[in-house]
Design a protein around this motif. Structure first.
Motif, PDB file in Angstrom:
ATOM      1  N   GLU A 155       0.815  -1.218   0.000  1.00  0.00           N
ATOM      2  CA  GLU A 155       0.000   0.000   0.000  1.00  0.00           C
ATOM      3  C   GLU A 155       0.849   1.269   0.000  1.00  0.00           C
ATOM      4  OE1 GLU A 155      -3.489   2.147   2.719  1.00  0.00           O
ATOM      5  OE2 GLU A 155      -3.046   0.001   2.955  1.00  0.00           O
ATOM      6  N   VAL A 156       1.857   1.301   0.864  1.00  0.00           N
ATOM      7  CA  VAL A 156       2.675   2.512   1.002  1.00  0.00           C
ATOM      8  C   VAL A 156       3.454   2.819  -0.270  1.00  0.00           C
ATOM      9  CG1 VAL A 156       4.629   3.536   2.235  1.00  0.00           C
ATOM     10  CG2 VAL A 156       2.846   2.323   3.502  1.00  0.00           C
ATOM     11  N   TYR A 157       4.009   1.773  -0.902  1.00  0.00           N
ATOM     12  CA  TYR A 157       4.864   1.991  -2.067  1.00  0.00           C
ATOM     13  C   TYR A 157       4.218   1.543  -3.380  1.00  0.00           C
ATOM     14  CZ  TYR A 157       8.288   2.861   1.556  1.00  0.00           C
ATOM     15  OH  TYR A 157       8.940   3.376   2.651  1.00  0.00           O
ATOM     16  N   ASN A 158       2.908   1.357  -3.330  1.00  0.00           N
ATOM     17  CA  ASN A 158       2.116   1.086  -4.527  1.00  0.00           C
ATOM     18  C   ASN A 158       2.674  -0.094  -5.317  1.00  0.00           C
ATOM     19  OD1 ASN A 158       0.057   1.443  -6.413  1.00  0.00           O
ATOM     20  ND2 ASN A 158       1.293   2.849  -7.658  1.00  0.00           N
ATOM     21  N   ASN A 159       2.798  -1.234  -4.632  1.00  0.00           N
ATOM     22  CA  ASN A 159       3.290  -2.439  -5.295  1.00  0.00           C
ATOM     23  C   ASN A 159       2.183  -3.483  -5.324  1.00  0.00           C
ATOM     24  OD1 ASN A 159       4.606  -5.075  -5.749  1.00  0.00           O
ATOM     25  ND2 ASN A 159       6.476  -3.845  -5.711  1.00  0.00           N
ATOM     26  N   PRO A 160       1.550  -3.687  -6.480  1.00  0.00           N
ATOM     27  CA  PRO A 160       0.398  -4.603  -6.566  1.00  0.00           C
ATOM     28  C   PRO A 160       0.749  -6.057  -6.274  1.00  0.00           C
ATOM     29  CG  PRO A 160       1.080  -3.868  -8.753  1.00  0.00           C
ATOM     30  CD  PRO A 160       1.832  -3.038  -7.776  1.00  0.00           C
ATOM     31  N   MET A 161       2.007  -6.467  -6.541  1.00  0.00           N
ATOM     32  CA  MET A 161       2.386  -7.850  -6.276  1.00  0.00           C
ATOM     33  C   MET A 161       2.356  -8.156  -4.780  1.00  0.00           C
ATOM     34  SD  MET A 161       2.770  -9.345  -9.103  1.00  0.00           S
ATOM     35  CE  MET A 161       3.170  -9.091 -10.834  1.00  0.00           C
TER      36      MET A 161
END
Length: 454
Positions: free
Chosen positions: A278-284
């Protein structure tokens, strides 16, 4: 025969020997492996302690190339085998006392240390039950082999070596004191699998979480660039337990539990995946968090259940990320009605990384109503305790019973007790420890004299 009376004189000695055993840190240690100590110096030191005891007490001893130690007595065709283990899981979490300095709480009449319940305490109580029989000349026309293994917690390679490499004899009847009373007639299948490969993670430098696949992760250390973003998130979410290790490194905190009961823990690794995603916008990372936040597999559409063995469980046991390389090990446990290969195919189909199978153990099942030695062990339990309320059961945990034939888990955790195995402040009630000695003496005697037509 009054087994309580026979075993009464052995209680003090059993307790004193247990203290010596618990004081040895027997976590698997790859840094001290040798040809005679394939699991490290701690496990081997436990074996040496047992060897000295066995020789002093007139047992035949086989060190089994350092994988196990076998203690034998008696004569006859019938072989009764007991399987316990001397290795323990790492002492993670917040302990009130040093985990390898046994602490007796007089008020509670409890002993605290790593291994008190899993599995040194049960093993030593059973060992002294055997000694009581031997000293009183009650082992007649049958043999007893007590096998202590050194690698149960990592998948039982020790017993695999014992039977497959050393070609040791399978028992006529056997049990392992490594679960619950009254007894266990079924165990779930267990598969350890790993996500592994290169995976770019925005702003994430490293993740280090977990020490074993069969433990719920209680701490996840994450190192990040742009740490102020993560710090802001952590301060805003009161549900998350955490602390800051350095300017760019944080610890996400959870609660340890056995991998077979993830509902009793809080998985810091899974929480960390969700936060970083969520914080670093990583969908994986967000995907993996969503998939494993339900430990029964609901979110991956791989949730199954059977009447005897209950629900599937999926425990994230270890997480590591460094230099762009990601690894995550999952401990998957399933009831008898599940095809593990089909489940793994479904999981891999929606996985961001390839999945590798690390180990596989099939489920175990005996019919409790029509298996003579199981009926005999339950009869022993009832006669020794007077408890007719609690019945034989199936569990999610895996024991040595899967490695041997004609073998089940029998004790030693009594109904209603929580001994915190695989958690901080593992303990054993000394009343249970002492009562187990006579139960196990009775059990060995009963199996040795069990009529084949029963």
């Amino acid at each position: 025969m009054d087994f309580k009376k026979i075993c009464e004189p052995y209680k003090k000695e059993a307790y004193e020997f247990l203290l010596k055993d618990l004081a040895i840190n027997s976590v698997y240690d790859p840094t001290t492996i040798t040809s005679e100590a394939p699991y490290g110096k701690g496990v081997f030191k436990c074996f040496e302690l047992l060897k000295e005891w066995a020789i002093d007490n007139g047992f035949k001893v086989d060190m089994c190339d350092g994988h196990c130690i076998e203690l034998e007595c008696g004569n006859g065709e019938r072989l009764i085998s007991i399987f316990a283990h001397q290795d323990v899981v790492p002492a993670t979490g917040n302990w009130n006392h040093e985990p390898f300095e046994p602490y007796y709480d007089e008020k509670e009449n409890r002993l605290y240390a790593r291994g008190t319940s899993d599995d040194k305490g049960p093993g030593i109580s059973c060992l002294y039950g055997l000694k009581a029989l031997k000293d009183n000349n009650l082992i007649k026309n049958f043999r007893v082999r007590f096998v202590f293994g050194g690698d149960e917690e990592r998948g039982s390679s020790c017993l695999d070596y014992y039977f497959k490499e050393l070609k040791k004899e399978y028992p006529t009847y056997g049990f392992t004191p490594d679960a619950d009373f009254p007894l266990i007639y079924g165990e779930k299948g267990i598969v350890n699998y790993e996500y592994k490969g290169h995976l770019p993670l925005n702003n994430v430098i490293s993740i280090k979480a977990g020490v074993a696949s069969n433990l719920v992760i209680d701490k996840a250390e994450v190192k990040v660039s742009e740490p102020e973003k993560l710090l802001e998130y952590l301060k805003s979410d009161e549900r998350v337990q955490w602390n800051q290790i350095s300017d760019d490194t944080f610890a996400i905190l959870g609660k340890s539990a056995h991998g077979s009961t993830p509902e009793l823990g809080v998985n810091a690794g899974v929480i960390a995946l969700g936060i970083l995603g969520e914080v670093y916008n990583n969908p994986m990372l967000t995907l993996l968090c969503n998939e494993y936040s339900d430990y029964n597999g609901q979110n991956m559409h791989v949730k199954y259940e059977s009447k005897d063995m209950g629900l599937t469980t999926y425990n994230v046991g270890t997480l590591n990320y460094e230099d762009g390389f990601f690894s995550m090990v999952v401990n998957f446990r399933h009831p008898e009605n599940v095809d593990a290969d089909k489940v793994l195919s479904k999981i891999e189909a929606c996985s961001p990384l390839p999945i590798t199978i690390l180990s596989k153990a099939p489920y175990l099942y005996f019919d409790p109503e029509n298996t003579p030695f199981i009926k005999e062990l339950y009869k022993v339990y009832v006669e020794e305790t007077g408890d007719t309320t609690h019945k034989p059961m199936a569990i999610g945990g895996g024991t040595y019973a899967k490695e041997a034939k004609n073998t089940i888990a029998f004790g030693s955790c009594f109904p209603g007790k929580v001994d915190h195995i695989h958690e901080a402040n593992e303990k054993i009630d000394l009343e249970d420890f002492y009562n187990s000695i006579s139960i196990y003496a009775h059990a060995i005697y009963a199996l040795g004299n069990l009529k084949d037509e029963n």
